[in-house]
Design a protein around this motif. Sequence first.
Motif, PDB file in Angstrom:
ATOM      1  N   GLU A 177       0.823  -1.208   0.000  1.00  0.00           N
ATOM      2  CA  GLU A 177       0.000   0.000   0.000  1.00  0.00           C
ATOM      3  C   GLU A 177       0.854   1.254   0.000  1.00  0.00           C
ATOM      4  O   GLU A 177       0.522   2.243  -0.668  1.00  0.00           O
ATOM      5  CB  GLU A 177      -0.954  -0.004   1.196  1.00  0.00           C
ATOM      6  CG  GLU A 177      -2.088  -1.008   1.069  1.00  0.00           C
ATOM      7  CD  GLU A 177      -2.888  -0.864  -0.222  1.00  0.00           C
ATOM      8  OE1 GLU A 177      -3.191   0.299  -0.610  1.00  0.00           O
ATOM      9  OE2 GLU A 177      -3.203  -1.889  -0.847  1.00  0.00           O
ATOM     10  N   TYR A 179       1.988   1.764  -3.523  1.00  0.00           N
ATOM     11  CA  TYR A 179       0.954   2.371  -4.362  1.00  0.00           C
ATOM     12  C   TYR A 179       0.825   3.865  -4.073  1.00  0.00           C
ATOM     13  O   TYR A 179       0.649   4.674  -4.985  1.00  0.00           O
ATOM     14  CB  TYR A 179      -0.390   1.692  -4.142  1.00  0.00           C
ATOM     15  CG  TYR A 179      -0.475   0.265  -4.639  1.00  0.00           C
ATOM     16  CD1 TYR A 179       0.263  -0.167  -5.736  1.00  0.00           C
ATOM     17  CD2 TYR A 179      -1.309  -0.665  -4.018  1.00  0.00           C
ATOM     18  CE1 TYR A 179       0.179  -1.467  -6.193  1.00  0.00           C
ATOM     19  CE2 TYR A 179      -1.406  -1.969  -4.467  1.00  0.00           C
ATOM     20  CZ  TYR A 179      -0.657  -2.376  -5.552  1.00  0.00           C
ATOM     21  OH  TYR A 179      -0.738  -3.663  -6.001  1.00  0.00           O
ATOM     22  N   GLU A 214       1.416   6.671  -6.932  1.00  0.00           N
ATOM     23  CA  GLU A 214       0.340   7.605  -7.272  1.00  0.00           C
ATOM     24  C   GLU A 214       0.758   9.058  -7.043  1.00  0.00           C
ATOM     25  O   GLU A 214       0.436   9.935  -7.838  1.00  0.00           O
ATOM     26  CB  GLU A 214      -0.913   7.260  -6.463  1.00  0.00           C
ATOM     27  CG  GLU A 214      -1.562   5.961  -6.918  1.00  0.00           C
ATOM     28  CD  GLU A 214      -2.711   5.536  -6.025  1.00  0.00           C
ATOM     29  OE1 GLU A 214      -3.280   6.407  -5.333  1.00  0.00           O
ATOM     30  OE2 GLU A 214      -3.038   4.336  -6.010  1.00  0.00           O
ATOM     31  N   HIS A 230      -0.454  -7.270  -8.694  1.00  0.00           N
ATOM     32  CA  HIS A 230      -0.497  -5.830  -8.967  1.00  0.00           C
ATOM     33  C   HIS A 230      -1.335  -5.476 -10.195  1.00  0.00           C
ATOM     34  O   HIS A 230      -1.543  -4.301 -10.479  1.00  0.00           O
ATOM     35  CB  HIS A 230       0.921  -5.294  -9.141  1.00  0.00           C
ATOM     36  CG  HIS A 230       1.789  -5.511  -7.942  1.00  0.00           C
ATOM     37  ND1 HIS A 230       1.574  -4.862  -6.748  1.00  0.00           N
ATOM     38  CD2 HIS A 230       2.853  -6.339  -7.738  1.00  0.00           C
ATOM     39  CE1 HIS A 230       2.478  -5.272  -5.856  1.00  0.00           C
ATOM     40  NE2 HIS A 230       3.255  -6.156  -6.443  1.00  0.00           N
ATOM     41  N   ASP A 260      -4.525  -5.919 -10.657  1.00  0.00           N
ATOM     42  CA  ASP A 260      -5.795  -5.299 -10.292  1.00  0.00           C
ATOM     43  C   ASP A 260      -5.638  -3.800 -10.056  1.00  0.00           C
ATOM     44  O   ASP A 260      -6.502  -3.008 -10.439  1.00  0.00           O
ATOM     45  CB  ASP A 260      -6.371  -5.961  -9.036  1.00  0.00           C
ATOM     46  CG  ASP A 260      -6.972  -7.331  -9.319  1.00  0.00           C
ATOM     47  OD1 ASP A 260      -7.250  -7.606 -10.502  1.00  0.00           O
ATOM     48  OD2 ASP A 260      -7.149  -8.126  -8.382  1.00  0.00           O
ATOM     49  N   ARG A 261      -4.543  -3.396  -9.413  1.00  0.00           N
ATOM     50  CA  ARG A 261      -4.317  -1.968  -9.204  1.00  0.00           C
ATOM     51  C   ARG A 261      -4.076  -1.273 -10.546  1.00  0.00           C
ATOM     52  O   ARG A 261      -4.541  -0.163 -10.780  1.00  0.00           O
ATOM     53  CB  ARG A 261      -3.136  -1.750  -8.254  1.00  0.00           C
ATOM     54  CG  ARG A 261      -2.857  -0.287  -7.925  1.00  0.00           C
ATOM     55  CD  ARG A 261      -4.083   0.413  -7.345  1.00  0.00           C
ATOM     56  NE  ARG A 261      -4.461  -0.102  -6.053  1.00  0.00           N
ATOM     57  CZ  ARG A 261      -4.251   0.515  -4.903  1.00  0.00           C
ATOM     58  NH1 ARG A 261      -3.673   1.703  -4.890  1.00  0.00           N
ATOM     59  NH2 ARG A 261      -4.642  -0.035  -3.783  1.00  0.00           N
ATOM     60  N   SER A 287      -7.279  -0.608 -12.125  1.00  0.00           N
ATOM     61  CA  SER A 287      -7.992   0.517 -11.521  1.00  0.00           C
ATOM     62  C   SER A 287      -7.489   1.849 -12.076  1.00  0.00           C
ATOM     63  O   SER A 287      -8.257   2.822 -12.160  1.00  0.00           O
ATOM     64  CB  SER A 287      -7.841   0.485  -9.994  1.00  0.00           C
ATOM     65  OG  SER A 287      -6.551   0.920  -9.585  1.00  0.00           O
ATOM     66  N   TYR A 288      -6.217   1.911 -12.446  1.00  0.00           N
ATOM     67  CA  TYR A 288      -5.687   3.144 -13.028  1.00  0.00           C
ATOM     68  C   TYR A 288      -6.234   3.350 -14.440  1.00  0.00           C
ATOM     69  O   TYR A 288      -6.491   4.478 -14.855  1.00  0.00           O
ATOM     70  CB  TYR A 288      -4.162   3.110 -13.055  1.00  0.00           C
ATOM     71  CG  TYR A 288      -3.524   3.086 -11.682  1.00  0.00           C
ATOM     72  CD1 TYR A 288      -4.120   3.720 -10.601  1.00  0.00           C
ATOM     73  CD2 TYR A 288      -2.316   2.424 -11.460  1.00  0.00           C
ATOM     74  CE1 TYR A 288      -3.536   3.693  -9.341  1.00  0.00           C
ATOM     75  CE2 TYR A 288      -1.721   2.400 -10.204  1.00  0.00           C
ATOM     76  CZ  TYR A 288      -2.336   3.030  -9.148  1.00  0.00           C
ATOM     77  OH  TYR A 288      -1.764   3.000  -7.911  1.00  0.00           O
TER      78      TYR A 288
END
Length: 321
Positions: free
Chosen positions: A111, A114, A118, A146, A148-149, A152-153
């Motif tokens: 986390e 990330y 970001e 990673h 899935d993240r 999401s982007y």
Amino acid sequence: MKSDQTVEEGIEIIDDYDSPRLKRIILSTDELDLVSNAVLNVDIASLKDLLNIGGVLGTSSKQQVQKGINRLPQEVKIELLTYFSENVEPGNVQVLGMLTKSLKMWQTKTEEFYDLVESLALEDEWYPREIAAELLGEAILDSQIHVDRFRSYVDSDQVLLRRLAALSARALTRGKRERFEEVLKILEPLMKDPAPHVSSILSRVTIGDRFLKWYPDLTIEWLEKLSHDEDSLVHNSVLQSFAQNIEPDLATVALEFVDKFIDDSSRDVRQMSEQVLIQICKIREDLVSMWLEKNMGKSAVVEHWANLSASGALKSAEFIF
């Protein structure tokens, strides 16, 4: 610490957002020796000073600094990572990236990783955003968790996070074929992204410069599937993948995509078609001449012929009239 030795006096790199300029630098031998001595002596204070580079490291300097960072004890890397994370500047963000990669932060503090990616991706300066994409790409390569993240982007309502996804996908050319195919499918929405610089980065930088060189068959098959979409934004993005530095063996394929979209009424698509034709002319002008002659009954093709001839890109089409 800034070096007076630049790769070339006056070299400056400018991002698609016209951000402030940043010189690319090479550290002198003496400066690299200072870094090596600080690493050897685990001199954290000196490393904090020395690694505030103030520019983008040239390849040789970057490699030597990365080797030095890799030799540091784990606790020292963590301390330096914390320091540079709290004092992010365009000139030291490359070092922040080196520390993150050396620690493989995405494995141990997901986390926090990330959050770092970001925050860099949302910076005003261009280079932090490049480092963010590089780090996310390494994480995706390292582990499926990673993806899935990453997805999401792609779906984010923040344009810079969509840009992050478009650029980080470059790394997948170094991964397994299955992972590459998975990411291709995830990227599809970005081919019709309403923000031009997102689809442009995906098409020109990620697809054109990487995908078509490393996985040409898979990429062309994917672009072929996308070409059936009726959205002109998709047509423009597909064409843009061939709008610079076309490999000679892809000239015919590029021309086939121009032909597919010959009836698209979008001005952007017509202009991008012309950019592709200019690139093909550089390597296979004969293909363009034959295609023009075959399709001169269409107004868009007449326009292409006139513009290509006037610009000097096409020298062999006088016979048409």
